[in-house]
Enzyme design. Structure first.
Site, PDB file in Angstrom:
ATOM      1  N   ILE A   1      43.464  32.490  39.342  1.00  0.00           N
ATOM      2  CA  ILE A   1      42.184  31.024  39.005  1.00  0.00           C
ATOM      3  C   ILE A   1      41.902  31.290  36.923  1.00  0.00           C
ATOM      4  O   ILE A   1      41.609  30.497  36.157  1.00  0.00           O
ATOM      5  CB  ILE A   1      41.663  30.775  39.632  1.00  0.00           C
ATOM      6  CG1 ILE A   1      42.000  30.608  40.677  1.00  0.00           C
ATOM      7  CG2 ILE A   1      40.410  29.826  38.712  1.00  0.00           C
ATOM      8  CD1 ILE A   1      41.163  29.935  41.911  1.00  0.00           C
TER       9      ILE A   1
ATOM     10  N   ASN B   1      34.390  33.987  38.403  1.00  0.00           N
ATOM     11  CA  ASN B   1      35.638  33.501  38.978  1.00  0.00           C
ATOM     12  C   ASN B   1      35.584  35.183  39.464  1.00  0.00           C
ATOM     13  O   ASN B   1      36.049  34.923  40.794  1.00  0.00           O
ATOM     14  CB  ASN B   1      37.048  33.661  37.794  1.00  0.00           C
ATOM     15  CG  ASN B   1      37.781  33.462  38.480  1.00  0.00           C
ATOM     16  OD1 ASN B   1      38.186  32.759  39.423  1.00  0.00           O
ATOM     17  ND2 ASN B   1      38.323  34.538  38.291  1.00  0.00           N
TER      18      ASN B   1
ATOM     19  N   TYR C   1      33.397  36.970  54.546  1.00  0.00           N
ATOM     20  CA  TYR C   1      33.672  35.927  53.042  1.00  0.00           C
ATOM     21  C   TYR C   1      33.039  35.217  53.158  1.00  0.00           C
ATOM     22  O   TYR C   1      32.787  34.640  51.790  1.00  0.00           O
ATOM     23  CB  TYR C   1      35.147  35.984  52.990  1.00  0.00           C
ATOM     24  CG  TYR C   1      36.375  35.753  51.991  1.00  0.00           C
ATOM     25  CD1 TYR C   1      36.407  36.044  50.359  1.00  0.00           C
ATOM     26  CD2 TYR C   1      36.700  33.952  51.725  1.00  0.00           C
ATOM     27  CE1 TYR C   1      36.347  35.275  49.556  1.00  0.00           C
ATOM     28  CE2 TYR C   1      37.249  33.511  50.428  1.00  0.00           C
ATOM     29  CZ  TYR C   1      37.077  33.927  49.812  1.00  0.00           C
ATOM     30  OH  TYR C   1      37.360  33.240  48.452  1.00  0.00           O
TER      31      TYR C   1
HETATM   32  P1  NDP Z   1      43.161  37.275  41.560  1.00  0.00           P
HETATM   33  O1  NDP Z   1      43.294  38.303  42.998  1.00  0.00           O
HETATM   34  O2  NDP Z   1      44.453  36.678  41.453  1.00  0.00           O
HETATM   35  O3  NDP Z   1      42.082  37.418  40.626  1.00  0.00           O
HETATM   36  C1  NDP Z   1      40.674  38.043  41.097  1.00  0.00           C
HETATM   37  C2  NDP Z   1      40.035  38.508  39.653  1.00  0.00           C
HETATM   38  O4  NDP Z   1      39.082  38.652  40.547  1.00  0.00           O
HETATM   39  C3  NDP Z   1      41.206  38.848  38.995  1.00  0.00           C
HETATM   40  O5  NDP Z   1      41.229  39.113  37.801  1.00  0.00           O
HETATM   41  C4  NDP Z   1      40.755  40.945  39.539  1.00  0.00           C
HETATM   42  O6  NDP Z   1      40.837  41.377  38.160  1.00  0.00           O
HETATM   43  C5  NDP Z   1      38.865  40.767  39.432  1.00  0.00           C
HETATM   44  N1  NDP Z   1      38.746  41.383  40.029  1.00  0.00           N
HETATM   45  C6  NDP Z   1      38.140  42.121  41.327  1.00  0.00           C
HETATM   46  N2  NDP Z   1      37.673  43.248  41.440  1.00  0.00           N
HETATM   47  C7  NDP Z   1      36.814  43.328  40.562  1.00  0.00           C
HETATM   48  C8  NDP Z   1      35.731  44.038  40.153  1.00  0.00           C
HETATM   49  N3  NDP Z   1      35.343  45.303  41.222  1.00  0.00           N
HETATM   50  N4  NDP Z   1      35.453  44.415  38.281  1.00  0.00           N
HETATM   51  C9  NDP Z   1      36.412  43.109  37.844  1.00  0.00           C
HETATM   52  N5  NDP Z   1      37.505  42.638  38.286  1.00  0.00           N
HETATM   53  C10 NDP Z   1      37.422  42.018  39.363  1.00  0.00           C
HETATM   54  O7  NDP Z   1      42.792  35.921  42.903  1.00  0.00           O
HETATM   55  P2  NDP Z   1      42.151  34.561  42.391  1.00  0.00           P
HETATM   56  O8  NDP Z   1      42.360  33.811  41.299  1.00  0.00           O
HETATM   57  O9  NDP Z   1      42.942  33.624  44.125  1.00  0.00           O
HETATM   58  O10 NDP Z   1      40.836  34.302  43.472  1.00  0.00           O
HETATM   59  C11 NDP Z   1      39.738  34.543  42.524  1.00  0.00           C
HETATM   60  C12 NDP Z   1      37.838  34.241  42.384  1.00  0.00           C
HETATM   61  O11 NDP Z   1      38.764  32.416  42.735  1.00  0.00           O
HETATM   62  C13 NDP Z   1      37.915  34.458  44.076  1.00  0.00           C
HETATM   63  O12 NDP Z   1      36.562  34.023  43.568  1.00  0.00           O
HETATM   64  C14 NDP Z   1      38.125  33.786  44.843  1.00  0.00           C
HETATM   65  O13 NDP Z   1      37.346  34.364  46.278  1.00  0.00           O
HETATM   66  C15 NDP Z   1      37.877  32.279  44.541  1.00  0.00           C
HETATM   67  N6  NDP Z   1      39.393  31.583  45.184  1.00  0.00           N
HETATM   68  C16 NDP Z   1      40.343  32.195  45.204  1.00  0.00           C
HETATM   69  C17 NDP Z   1      40.599  31.211  46.557  1.00  0.00           C
HETATM   70  C18 NDP Z   1      42.366  31.485  46.651  1.00  0.00           C
HETATM   71  O14 NDP Z   1      42.818  30.881  47.453  1.00  0.00           O
HETATM   72  N7  NDP Z   1      42.912  31.790  46.028  1.00  0.00           N
HETATM   73  C19 NDP Z   1      40.272  29.908  47.208  1.00  0.00           C
HETATM   74  C20 NDP Z   1      39.261  29.657  46.660  1.00  0.00           C
HETATM   75  C21 NDP Z   1      38.439  30.435  46.099  1.00  0.00           C
HETATM   76  P3  NDP Z   1      41.143  42.569  38.437  1.00  0.00           P
HETATM   77  O15 NDP Z   1      41.614  43.157  39.646  1.00  0.00           O
HETATM   78  O16 NDP Z   1      41.685  43.486  37.186  1.00  0.00           O
HETATM   79  O17 NDP Z   1      40.102  44.230  38.384  1.00  0.00           O
END
Ligand code: NDP
Length: 249
Positions: free
Chosen positions: A19, A91, A156
């Site tokens: 996202i 996000n 969560y």
């Molecule tokens: P992804 O796993 O594709 O994206 C998650 C993002 O968060 C990545 O860019 C990751 O980057 C980053 N991230 C994770 N840990 C860290 C950290 N310690 N420091 C910095 N960045 C971090 O999943 P989504 O795109 O689905 O998730 C994005 C948001 O959307 C989240 O908040 C999720 O809860 C929410 N969401 C998702 C849904 C779904 O069904 N997919 C539904 C509803 C909400 P990197 O690992 O490079 O650090």
């Protein structure tokens, strides 16, 4: 041709995939200049090249946002680089699902810290500049899990209910400063998020459920975020709950 976000400065956390990546691109397509933060530098570099091609003059911020000082730093660096921050998209998040009785508290602590505390820290860091300019928009990514609590998603859901509550309280604290707050609550989106679930039974069940429907794509959510932040200054879309058509709960 004038685009809706020409001249606006955005920071998207968790922009290395899913996202966040799609949101950075959607904001850039509307004319915003975009800072992107996450841990995986290689993924950010690939995105930065695409943003560059859109004229978004990207700022790449490799950061582990589990550390709240890093959440503050990415805001400060964005402001220092572009001169201000107009749109903060909080996000970055993880989803560790498992039954309460079996939960690894260390893992859940990291999820609480990233999904809630880090979001609070970056928000707090952005407020001073937004208040001084009487202009700003904070978008927090929650989830349907912030509205509906399901078994094996207790912690969560606690983080995502927390994001909804935080966003509404924040809105009421800052609306008189002309700062807008929106919380986005998507249902199932086809991203990497589920790959990190450690509890095999829960992961299998969730993947099977997701596979049973036409899932949202990251772009679907990104377009909603771009819509929210491109409304005229007197319009604040407070909350968006969106699901795949095929998703019931
Ligand atoms: P992804 O796993 O594709 O994206 C998650 C993002 O968060 C990545 O860019 C990751 O980057 C980053 N991230 C994770 N840990 C860290 C950290 N310690 N420091 C910095 N960045 C971090 O999943 P989504 O795109 O689905 O998730 C994005 C948001 O959307 C989240 O908040 C999720 O809860 C929410 N969401 C998702 C849904 C779904 O069904 N997919 C539904 C509803 C909400 P990197 O690992 O490079 O650090």
């Amino acid at each position: 041709m004038q685009r809706r976000l020409d001249g606006r400065i955005a920071l998207v956390t968790g922009a290395s995939s899913g996202i966040g990546e799609a949101t950075a691109l959607a904001l850039a397509e509307e004319g915003a200049r975009v800072a992107i933060a996450a841990r995986r530098r290689d993924r950010l570099e690939a995105l930065a090249a695409r943003l560059e091609a859109l004229g978004a003059e990207p700022l790449l911020l490799a950061a582990d946002l589990l550390d709240e000082r890093e959440a503050q730093r990415v805001v400060a660096e964005t402001e220092a680089h572009y001169g201000r921050l107009d749109i903060l998209v909080n996000n970055a998040g993880v989803m560790y699902l498992e039954p309460v009785a079996e939960a690894d508290l260390g893992r859940w602590r990291r999820m609480l810290e990233l999904n809630v505390l880090s979001l609070i820290a970056s928000t707090q860091a952005a407020l001073a500049g937004m208040r001084a300019r009487r202009d700003g928009h904070i978008v927090n990514v929650s989830s349907t899990a912030g509205r509906v609590a399901n078994p094996n998603a207790a912690a969560y859901s606690a983080t995502k209910f927390g994001v909804v509550a935080f966003s509404e309280a924040l809105r009421r604290e800052v609306y008189q400063d002309n700062i807008r707050v929106s919380v986005i609550e998507p249902g199932v989106v086809a991203t990497e998020l589920r790959e990190h679930i450690g509890h095999a039974d829960t992961k299998d069940a969730l993947n099977a459920w997701a596979d049973s429907m036409r899932q949202l794509q990251s772009r679907d959510v990104a377009e909603v975020i771009a819509f929210c932040v491109s409304r005229p200054a007197h319009v604040n879309i407070n909350e968006v709950l969106m699901r795949p058509t095929d998703q019931e709960r």
